[in-house]
Motif scaffolding. Structure first.
Motif, PDB file in Angstrom:
ATOM      1  N   HIS A   1      28.519  32.795  47.623  1.00 57.78           N
ATOM      2  CA  HIS A   1      27.504  31.917  47.807  1.00 57.78           C
ATOM      3  C   HIS A   1      28.101  30.991  49.141  1.00 57.78           C
ATOM      4  O   HIS A   1      27.279  30.384  49.847  1.00 57.78           O
ATOM      5  N   LYS A   2      29.225  31.091  49.311  1.00 56.08           N
ATOM      6  CA  LYS A   2      30.039  30.415  50.456  1.00 56.08           C
ATOM      7  C   LYS A   2      29.162  30.799  51.824  1.00 56.08           C
ATOM      8  O   LYS A   2      28.972  29.779  52.505  1.00 56.08           O
ATOM      9  N   PRO A   3      29.326  31.822  52.253  1.00 60.77           N
ATOM     10  CA  PRO A   3      28.783  32.097  53.620  1.00 60.77           C
ATOM     11  C   PRO A   3      27.175  31.510  53.496  1.00 60.77           C
ATOM     12  O   PRO A   3      26.844  30.880  54.564  1.00 60.77           O
ATOM     13  N   GLU A   4      26.438  31.937  52.565  1.00 62.22           N
ATOM     14  CA  GLU A   4      25.016  31.231  52.341  1.00 62.22           C
ATOM     15  C   GLU A   4      24.961  29.779  52.496  1.00 62.22           C
ATOM     16  O   GLU A   4      24.129  29.319  53.120  1.00 62.22           O
ATOM     17  N   GLN A   5      26.017  29.178  51.721  1.00 63.02           N
ATOM     18  CA  GLN A   5      26.057  27.662  51.853  1.00 63.02           C
ATOM     19  C   GLN A   5      26.338  27.182  52.905  1.00 63.02           C
ATOM     20  O   GLN A   5      25.680  26.213  53.639  1.00 63.02           O
ATOM     21  N   LYS A   6      27.376  27.956  53.685  1.00 58.70           N
ATOM     22  CA  LYS A   6      27.820  27.454  54.949  1.00 58.70           C
ATOM     23  C   LYS A   6      26.701  27.550  55.867  1.00 58.70           C
ATOM     24  O   LYS A   6      26.439  26.723  56.718  1.00 58.70           O
ATOM     25  N   ALA A   7      25.871  28.808  55.893  1.00 57.30           N
ATOM     26  CA  ALA A   7      24.840  28.985  56.706  1.00 57.30           C
ATOM     27  C   ALA A   7      23.648  27.831  56.542  1.00 57.30           C
ATOM     28  O   ALA A   7      23.098  27.312  57.445  1.00 57.30           O
ATOM     29  N   ALA A   8      23.470  27.520  55.193  1.00 56.22           N
ATOM     30  CA  ALA A   8      22.464  26.650  55.089  1.00 56.22           C
ATOM     31  C   ALA A   8      22.675  25.285  55.334  1.00 56.22           C
ATOM     32  O   ALA A   8      21.949  24.249  56.166  1.00 56.22           O
ATOM     33  N   GLU A   9      24.104  24.880  55.275  1.00 52.02           N
ATOM     34  CA  GLU A   9      24.752  23.591  55.726  1.00 52.02           C
ATOM     35  C   GLU A   9      24.583  23.521  57.408  1.00 52.02           C
ATOM     36  O   GLU A   9      24.032  22.545  57.897  1.00 52.02           O
ATOM     37  N   LYS A  10      24.745  24.603  58.030  1.00 51.63           N
ATOM     38  CA  LYS A  10      24.771  24.926  59.416  1.00 51.63           C
ATOM     39  C   LYS A  10      23.416  24.500  59.870  1.00 51.63           C
ATOM     40  O   LYS A  10      22.883  23.902  60.853  1.00 51.63           O
ATOM     41  N   LYS A  11      22.289  25.135  59.000  1.00 52.47           N
ATOM     42  CA  LYS A  11      21.008  25.227  59.556  1.00 52.47           C
ATOM     43  C   LYS A  11      20.611  23.691  59.201  1.00 52.47           C
ATOM     44  O   LYS A  11      19.947  23.076  60.144  1.00 52.47           O
ATOM     45  N   ALA A  12      21.165  23.025  58.118  1.00 44.94           N
ATOM     46  CA  ALA A  12      20.405  21.622  57.942  1.00 44.94           C
ATOM     47  C   ALA A  12      21.123  20.748  58.961  1.00 44.94           C
ATOM     48  O   ALA A  12      20.398  19.914  59.481  1.00 44.94           O
ATOM     49  N   GLU A  13      22.367  20.932  59.279  1.00 43.76           N
ATOM     50  CA  GLU A  13      23.067  20.227  60.721  1.00 43.76           C
ATOM     51  C   GLU A  13      22.056  20.645  61.797  1.00 43.76           C
ATOM     52  O   GLU A  13      21.881  19.669  62.614  1.00 43.76           O
ATOM     53  N   ALA A  14      21.650  21.689  61.968  1.00 43.24           N
ATOM     54  CA  ALA A  14      21.106  21.905  63.413  1.00 43.24           C
ATOM     55  C   ALA A  14      19.780  21.574  63.240  1.00 43.24           C
ATOM     56  O   ALA A  14      19.332  20.834  64.411  1.00 43.24           O
ATOM     57  N   ASP A  15      19.123  21.397  62.087  1.00 44.49           N
ATOM     58  CA  ASP A  15      17.901  20.612  61.736  1.00 44.49           C
ATOM     59  C   ASP A  15      17.937  19.202  62.058  1.00 44.49           C
ATOM     60  O   ASP A  15      17.091  18.715  62.887  1.00 44.49           O
TER      61      ASP A  15
ATOM     62  N   MET B   1      37.228  34.354  37.158  1.00 45.91           N
ATOM     63  CA  MET B   1      37.156  35.236  38.273  1.00 45.91           C
ATOM     64  C   MET B   1      35.858  35.529  38.747  1.00 45.91           C
ATOM     65  O   MET B   1      35.638  35.617  39.953  1.00 45.91           O
ATOM     66  N   ALA B   2      34.771  35.642  37.773  1.00 47.54           N
ATOM     67  CA  ALA B   2      33.665  36.017  38.054  1.00 47.54           C
ATOM     68  C   ALA B   2      32.964  34.970  38.875  1.00 47.54           C
ATOM     69  O   ALA B   2      32.175  35.086  39.822  1.00 47.54           O
ATOM     70  N   GLU B   3      32.950  33.831  38.425  1.00 43.78           N
ATOM     71  CA  GLU B   3      32.630  32.594  39.059  1.00 43.78           C
ATOM     72  C   GLU B   3      32.981  32.518  40.238  1.00 43.78           C
ATOM     73  O   GLU B   3      32.504  32.017  41.200  1.00 43.78           O
ATOM     74  N   LYS B   4      34.322  32.629  40.492  1.00 42.32           N
ATOM     75  CA  LYS B   4      35.094  32.368  41.615  1.00 42.32           C
ATOM     76  C   LYS B   4      34.400  33.537  42.756  1.00 42.32           C
ATOM     77  O   LYS B   4      34.106  33.168  43.993  1.00 42.32           O
ATOM     78  N   GLU B   5      34.388  34.589  42.359  1.00 37.52           N
ATOM     79  CA  GLU B   5      33.522  35.620  43.318  1.00 37.52           C
ATOM     80  C   GLU B   5      32.109  35.270  43.340  1.00 37.52           C
ATOM     81  O   GLU B   5      31.822  35.598  44.513  1.00 37.52           O
ATOM     82  N   GLU B   6      31.544  34.817  42.327  1.00 40.58           N
ATOM     83  CA  GLU B   6      30.082  34.235  42.817  1.00 40.58           C
ATOM     84  C   GLU B   6      30.187  33.097  43.838  1.00 40.58           C
ATOM     85  O   GLU B   6      29.212  33.168  44.821  1.00 40.58           O
ATOM     86  N   ARG B   7      30.846  32.269  43.843  1.00 42.56           N
ATOM     87  CA  ARG B   7      31.271  31.205  44.666  1.00 42.56           C
ATOM     88  C   ARG B   7      31.495  31.649  46.020  1.00 42.56           C
ATOM     89  O   ARG B   7      30.776  31.284  47.066  1.00 42.56           O
ATOM     90  N   LYS B   8      32.458  32.707  46.215  1.00 42.30           N
ATOM     91  CA  LYS B   8      32.668  33.174  47.382  1.00 42.30           C
ATOM     92  C   LYS B   8      31.518  33.980  47.840  1.00 42.30           C
ATOM     93  O   LYS B   8      31.225  34.079  49.228  1.00 42.30           O
TER      94      LYS B   8
END
Length: 135
Positions: free
Chosen positions: A100-114, A91-98
C-alpha cells in the motif's frame, strides 16, 4: 560267657532302642525341615511381591514423569506455534503495508498536486479579481 551274651544282647537292644528313637524323631525332623522350607519359600514370595510392587510403583512414577514432560512439551509447542503465528501475521501486515505504500504515496502526491492546483486556481482568481478591480 552268659554275661558276654547278656552284654551283647543288651547292646543290641540299646542300639535297636536308639534306632527306634531316631525313627520317631525323623518325622518330626522332616516336618520341621518342611516347615522351615515353607517359611523360606513364603519369605521369598513376599520379597518377590515387594520387589514387583516397588518396580510397578517406579514404572508408574516414570510414566507420570513422561506424561508431565509430554504435557509440558505440548504447552511449549503451543506457545511456539502461537509465537510463530504472530510473527507470520506481523510479516503479512508488513508486506501488506509495503504494497500500500506506493499507492498511499501516489494518493498523497495526488492530494498535494490537487491542493497546489487549487491554490494556483485561487491565486489566478485573486489576480484576475485584482485586475478587474483595477480596471
Amino acid at each position: 560267657e552268659d554275661i558276654k551274651k547278656d552284654k551283647a544282647e543288651q547292646k543290641a537292644v540299646e542300639k535297636m532302642a536308639e534306632k527306634e528313637e531316631r525313627k520317631k524323631h525323623k518325622p518330626e525332623q522332616k516336618a520341621a525341615e518342611k516347615k522351615a522350607e515353607a517359611d523360606e519359600d513364603e519369605q521369598a514370595r513376599k520379597a518377590a511381591r515387594r520387589e514387583k510392587n516397588r518396580a510397578r510403583t517406579e514404572e508408574q512414577l516414570a510414566e507420570q514423569m513422561r506424561q508431565a514432560q509430554t504435557k509440558e512439551r505440548s504447552k511449549e509447542d503451543i506457545k511456539k506455534d502461537k509465537a510463530e503465528q504472530k510473527a507470520v501475521e506481523k510479516m503479512a501486515e508488513k508486506e501488506e503495508r509495503k504494497k500500500h505504500k506506493p499507492e498511499q504515496k501516489a494518493a498523497e502526491k495526488k492530494a498535494e498536486a490537487d491542493e497546489d492546483e487549487q491554490a494556483r486556481k485561487a491565486a489566478r482568481r485573486e489576480k484576475k479579481k485584482a485586475r478587474t478591480e483595477e480596471q
